[in-house]
Motif scaffolding. Structure first.
Motif, PDB file in Angstrom:
ATOM      1  N   SER A  10       0.874  -1.226   0.025  1.00 44.76           N
ATOM      2  CA  SER A  10       0.010   0.005  -0.065  1.00 44.76           C
ATOM      3  C   SER A  10       0.914   1.357  -0.077  1.00 44.76           C
ATOM      4  O   SER A  10       0.250   2.515  -0.418  1.00 44.76           O
ATOM      5  CB  SER A  10      -1.057   0.090   1.330  1.00 44.76           C
ATOM      6  N   ASN A  11       2.009   1.221   0.616  1.00 44.62           N
ATOM      7  CA  ASN A  11       2.967   2.321   0.658  1.00 44.62           C
ATOM      8  C   ASN A  11       4.343   2.014   0.212  1.00 44.62           C
ATOM      9  O   ASN A  11       4.966   1.435   0.984  1.00 44.62           O
ATOM     10  CB  ASN A  11       3.028   2.995   1.850  1.00 44.62           C
ATOM     11  N   SER A  12       4.566   2.095  -1.228  1.00 44.80           N
ATOM     12  CA  SER A  12       5.871   1.564  -1.573  1.00 44.80           C
ATOM     13  C   SER A  12       7.068   2.574  -1.361  1.00 44.80           C
ATOM     14  O   SER A  12       8.368   2.512  -1.465  1.00 44.80           O
ATOM     15  CB  SER A  12       6.087   1.290  -3.126  1.00 44.80           C
ATOM     16  N   TYR A  13       6.708   3.798  -0.860  1.00 49.45           N
ATOM     17  CA  TYR A  13       7.691   4.724  -0.526  1.00 49.45           C
ATOM     18  C   TYR A  13       8.422   4.334   0.771  1.00 49.45           C
ATOM     19  O   TYR A  13       9.558   4.693   1.028  1.00 49.45           O
ATOM     20  CB  TYR A  13       6.907   6.257  -0.024  1.00 49.45           C
ATOM     21  N   VAL A  14       7.881   3.512   1.544  1.00 49.90           N
ATOM     22  CA  VAL A  14       8.545   3.348   3.175  1.00 49.90           C
ATOM     23  C   VAL A  14       9.111   1.960   2.918  1.00 49.90           C
ATOM     24  O   VAL A  14       8.805   0.909   2.441  1.00 49.90           O
ATOM     25  CB  VAL A  14       7.255   3.283   4.033  1.00 49.90           C
TER      26      VAL A  14
ATOM     27  N   VAL B 202       5.365   3.438  -8.487  1.00 51.38           N
ATOM     28  CA  VAL B 202       4.632   2.889  -9.699  1.00 51.38           C
ATOM     29  C   VAL B 202       3.923   3.877 -10.352  1.00 51.38           C
ATOM     30  O   VAL B 202       2.675   4.418  -9.690  1.00 51.38           O
ATOM     31  CB  VAL B 202       4.190   1.772  -9.348  1.00 51.38           C
ATOM     32  N   GLN B 203       4.178   4.333 -11.495  1.00 48.06           N
ATOM     33  CA  GLN B 203       3.200   5.095 -12.328  1.00 48.06           C
ATOM     34  C   GLN B 203       3.390   4.560 -13.553  1.00 48.06           C
ATOM     35  O   GLN B 203       4.056   5.180 -14.519  1.00 48.06           O
ATOM     36  CB  GLN B 203       3.632   6.510 -12.151  1.00 48.06           C
ATOM     37  N   THR B 204       2.477   3.582 -14.096  1.00 45.83           N
ATOM     38  CA  THR B 204       2.442   2.854 -15.437  1.00 45.83           C
ATOM     39  C   THR B 204       3.741   2.010 -15.322  1.00 45.83           C
ATOM     40  O   THR B 204       3.865   1.069 -16.007  1.00 45.83           O
ATOM     41  CB  THR B 204       2.439   3.721 -16.711  1.00 45.83           C
ATOM     42  N   ILE B 205       5.057   2.612 -14.930  1.00 42.71           N
ATOM     43  CA  ILE B 205       6.320   1.952 -14.829  1.00 42.71           C
ATOM     44  C   ILE B 205       6.565   1.782 -13.459  1.00 42.71           C
ATOM     45  O   ILE B 205       6.449   2.892 -12.606  1.00 42.71           O
ATOM     46  CB  ILE B 205       7.366   2.450 -15.789  1.00 42.71           C
TER      47      ILE B 205
ATOM     48  N   ASN C  86      17.304  10.145  -2.909  1.00 43.05           N
ATOM     49  CA  ASN C  86      16.723  10.396  -1.624  1.00 43.05           C
ATOM     50  C   ASN C  86      15.142  10.166  -1.652  1.00 43.05           C
ATOM     51  O   ASN C  86      14.269   9.706  -0.767  1.00 43.05           O
ATOM     52  CB  ASN C  86      16.956  11.579  -0.803  1.00 43.05           C
ATOM     53  N   THR C  87      14.531  10.538  -2.850  1.00 40.67           N
ATOM     54  CA  THR C  87      13.351  10.519  -3.050  1.00 40.67           C
ATOM     55  C   THR C  87      13.080  10.125  -4.678  1.00 40.67           C
ATOM     56  O   THR C  87      13.830  10.422  -5.416  1.00 40.67           O
ATOM     57  CB  THR C  87      12.561  11.957  -3.115  1.00 40.67           C
ATOM     58  N   VAL C  88      12.304   8.972  -4.657  1.00 40.61           N
ATOM     59  CA  VAL C  88      12.116   8.472  -6.099  1.00 40.61           C
ATOM     60  C   VAL C  88      10.729   9.157  -6.568  1.00 40.61           C
ATOM     61  O   VAL C  88       9.495   9.113  -5.982  1.00 40.61           O
ATOM     62  CB  VAL C  88      11.644   6.955  -6.142  1.00 40.61           C
ATOM     63  N   GLY C  89      10.578   9.943  -7.599  1.00 34.74           N
ATOM     64  CA  GLY C  89       9.363  10.311  -8.228  1.00 34.74           C
ATOM     65  C   GLY C  89       8.955   9.835  -9.447  1.00 34.74           C
ATOM     66  O   GLY C  89       8.746   8.418  -9.201  1.00 34.74           O
TER      67      GLY C  89
END
Length: 828
Positions: A723-727, A762-765, A803-806
């Motif tokens: 549910s939260n891939s950022y973490v 994930v946004q299409t890829i 540090n941040t994946v966009g």
């Protein structure tokens, strides 16, 4: 703290025997003097003695205690003291200062003491060995030299970490100083279990236990809505020079504020005026022209010490590893504590923080297939005329009334106003392989924000006896009101940007061109009001067993008016949300296994309004609800100088906002409508340690394992996934500092690591950042009893990572390259 009658220290017995003998023999000590001597030795009071040389600490103690201390200067020469902060009687305070110093105290009269070398059978009294309670820390961390605290105040009143049945991390003053943590971003990114995510519009969002922390901030325990729809994400410009410590609670915190997620809460505890004159000066210089100066001074303002003041000033100018980016920070802080009577203290304070920056926002793109283009970390796609002006004024007031030995009333208020004027440009667009031509679309944004926050909290805290045991009751009420008056507009720039050779000198558009030419913008007026009553009862069911039960009843109202253009369509929104009598209960059991270890189990409710999200028919989403469970064991060692914890947690949130990608809502930030069908679960393990692990070794850090899962989603194919891939699944935050001994006693060495497993978006890829670790270190040398020089290094092995994946088009931010800071600090 009071010792049990059967555990009176040898000093108390000796003093009482001497006084009794004087009375029986008709000695020359008057009865009034005898009574005063006994009272002053046994009456607890607050102490605030700054760290520094032992001679300075003893001098401060003697002046505060109103006694005379005599000793051979050679017996204290070259010795350092961590200082003293907390509530102790006079005997306990002296015992704390002499602990481990090789000295003994011998009374020479009613107010005269002699310090002697510690040898056997001298008749002198070693207070450090005989007064166990004198070794305990208080809630205040400033001047203690410790990486832990004796008590936290985030849950009202003062309770030790062991007595708090939830995970709490405390970033103490010494820990922040040693790691050179100067902003809220620095502090949160070094806190165990916290993940940051950088917003393309500036600032950072913080995540705890898989959930975003939305406006869960307190100032000295007073809850505010700061961070709610905030222009700079969650990380408003907070300068750490103002604060004694930062308390971070992980898990549901609804009983503290009412509305909140399963993420937690952050309590900023400001510095208070000292009881003795103390001044510190800190100067530093570092990589990328990073220069900072801090002055912090305070003490009594009248002869009796009933009026005390404190002032702090901070100035920092810094560049950046990113081209064109630079920033200037200023902070001013002043506070007064006024003893209106022996039992009543009024506290007043104000702070002003100013940021003047040329930011580089928006992040970097990747190749169209999501792979990193491996751009230089200095790459910035912004413009030299980017400008960020932020001004925040905050006012504090509190009144503490000690009703008797067991009951206390505290009323506190905070008001904050933040004005932000922002104008910046950024570029976005995927990168084509082997194509250096200018391909990125550029845009400019103009923003004018005015946010006001007010909070009030009042509670009664007391202890009472029942069934032969002592219990505690807290009754209180609090409320907050936040308003925002915002306007922003975004327009396209006519020139495309080169990703490989950025041009930082595009023509700057005039301010009056934004509204007529914008493709997205809005005027927003919003007012959120929340208030409630709360109660917590701590029942001692048996000596080793405590039952804690509490609840908060909340009323919440929000009105949001906006006139917006989004994706080619104008819309007018006037939405009202109201929740009445929402109950958020809390319950816990704590069982003491022995004098060091306790096990606990706790439950907390979750309630979070979602009025900022609208359905396709324009209605605001109903509140998010859920449950938070925690099971753990906590340890307290060496009279509280070391704390440890291990916790299992599980949180379930229902009615969560989900994006309806088949709909269109121009008032939404992303142009889509929402539903409240979301249901997610987060569970995991947290382990943490803080404080004096070994003699002269301070440590702080922890390991966190977090697993998130989607249980219900508008897209059924997402159910069962993360549910939260950022973490990241695994996260480690550790730091330690060791004071060398013997001939190297003037040196101290610190080292730490921040490590995590992979995370992705994930946004299409799928765009992924592999797991990584960054190492930091510190080397310090005490020049004399006043001055210390130190060198801090971060990312020592110069690890390159995001540090941040966009997305493939924007929002990817590199972590800082290797950097160093040299600092000089003096305590007077």
């Amino acid at each position: 703290m009071q010792a049990f009658p059967s555990q009176r220290s040898p000093l108390k017995r000796a003093v009482q025997a001497a006084l009794l003998g004087a009375c029986l023999s008709g000695g020359a000590v008057p009865l009034a003097v005898l009574a005063d001597t006994l009272a002053s030795d046994t009456q607890a009071r607050d102490w605030n003695i700054a760290a520094g040389s032992l001679a300075s600490a003893l001098d401060q103690f003697a002046r505060q205690a109103g006694i005379s201390l005599s000793y051979d200067a050679t017996s204290v020469a070259g010795k350092a003291s961590p200082g003293l902060s907390g509530r102790f009687d006079r005997e306990q305070a002296l015992g704390q200062l002499l602990r481990g110093q090789g000295l003994q105290a011998q009374r020479q009269g009613s107010s005269n003491w002699l310090l002697l070398p510690q040898v056997a059978d001298t008749g002198a009294l070693n207070l450090g060995a005989t007064t166990v309670t004198g070794d305990r820390l208080g809630a205040t961390t400033d001047g203690t030299g410790s990486y832990t605290t004796g008590a936290v105040t985030i849950g009202k009143g003062q309770h030790s970490l062991r007595e708090t049945p939830q995970s709490v991390s405390v970033m103490t003053r010494q820990l922040m100083d040693d790691q050179n943590l100067t902003t809220i971003d620095d502090v949160m990114e070094r806190t165990p279990g916290i993940t940051s995510y950088e917003s393309p519009m500036g600032g950072k969002y913080f995540y705890s236990r898989g959930f975003k922390m939305l406006g869960q901030y307190q100032y000295d325990g007073v809850p505010l809505d700061m961070g709610k729809d905030y222009a700079q994400a969650d990380s408003f410009s907070a300068n750490m020079a103002i604060y004694d410590r930062v308390e971070v609670l992980k898990g549901a915190a609804g009983i503290l504020k009412g509305a909140g997620t399963a993420s937690g809460a952050v309590n900023f505890v400001r510095k208070r005026p000292q009881a003795s004159p103390t001044t510190s000066l800190s100067l530093s210089a570092g990589t990328w022209d990073n220069y900072r100066a801090d002055v912090d001074t305070g003490g009594p303002l009248n002869d009796s010490g009933t009026v005390r003041g404190r002032a702090a000033v901070s100035q920092q100018n810094r560049g950046s590893y990113m081209d064109i980016a630079k920033r200037q920070d200023q902070a001013f802080y002043g506070a007064l504590d006024i003893d209106l009577s022996a039992d009543t203290t009024l506290g007043l304070g104000a702070s002003y923080e100013d940021v003047d920056a040329t930011p580089c926002w928006g992040g970097l793109p990747r190749y169209a297939d999501g792979k990193s283009a491996k751009l230089s970390r200095s790459t910035c796609l912004g413009q030299s005329w980017n400008d960020w002006q932020s001004r925040r004024a905050t006012y504090f007031a509190d009144l503490t009334q000690q009703l008797n030995d067991d009951w206390k009333l505290k009323v506190a208020a905070v008001h904050s106003r933040n004005l932000q004027d922002i104008k910046y440009a950024a570029s976005e667009g995927t990168i084509a392989y082997d194509n250096p031509a200018p391909t990125a679309v550029s845009y400019a944004a103009l923003m004018d924000y005015d946010h006001k926050d007010f909070g009030l909290d009042a509670y009664l805290d007391g202890k009472f006896e029942a069934f032969g045991l002592q219990h505690e009751l807290i009754l209180g009420a609090n409320g907050s009101r936040g308003t925002q008056d915002d306007i922003y507009a975004i327009q396209n720039l006519p020139t495309r940007q080169s990703i490989y050779q950025p041009n930082h000198h595009f023509p700057e558009p005039a301010d009056n061109t934004f509204w007529p030419n914008m493709y997205r913008g809005s005027t927003i007026k919003e007012t959120a009001t929340q208030y409630g009553t709360y109660a917590t009862l701590r029942l001692r069911l048996a000596e080793p067993l405590m039952f804690i039960v509490g609840s908060r009843v909340s009323w919440y109202e929000n009105r949001r008016q906006s006139y917006s253009l989004g994706w080619g369509e104008w819309s007018l929104q006037d939405a009202r949300t109201k929740e009445t009598g929402e109950v958020t209960p809390f319950a816990a059991l704590i069982y003491d296994l022995n004098e060091h270890l306790s096990v606990y189990a706790s439950y907390a409710d979750i309630f979070q309004p979602q009025s900022a999200y609208a359905t396709a028919d324009g209605a605001a989403l109903k509140p998010k609800i859920g449950d938070n469970y925690e099971l753990g064991i906590k340890g307290e060692w060496f009279e509280g100088r070391l704390n440890s914890s291990l916790a299992l947690f599980r949180s379930i949130e229902k009615n969560g906002a989900e994006t309806d990608y088949l709909s269109f809502c121009p008032t939404s930030a992303d142009g889509y409508c929402y539903t409240d069908t979301g249901k997610v679960r987060a569970q995991g393990v947290e382990a943490e340690v803080s404080g004096e692990l070994l003699e002269r070794l301070q440590v702080s850090g922890g390991y966190t394992y977090t697993q998130t899962k989607t249980l219900k989603n508008i897209d059924s194919t997402a159910e069962g996934g993360v549910s939260n891939s950022y973490v990241p699944r695994h996260m480690l935050r550790m730091w330690g500092d060791y004071q060398l001994d013997g001939a190297l006693s003037k040196w101290s060495v610190g080292a730490g690591v921040n490590a995590q497993s992979s995370n992705y978006r994930v946004q299409t890829i799928k765009l992924e950042q592999a797991g990584y670790a960054t190492w930091s270190a510190r080397l310090a040398y005490r020049l004399d009893d006043t001055w210390t020089v130190a060198v801090n290094g971060n990312n020592l092995f110069d690890k390159t990572y995001y540090n941040t994946v966009g997305t493939a088009s924007w929002g990817n931010f590199y972590g800082e390259p290797r950097n160093f800071t040299v600092s000089l600090k003096g305590n007077f």
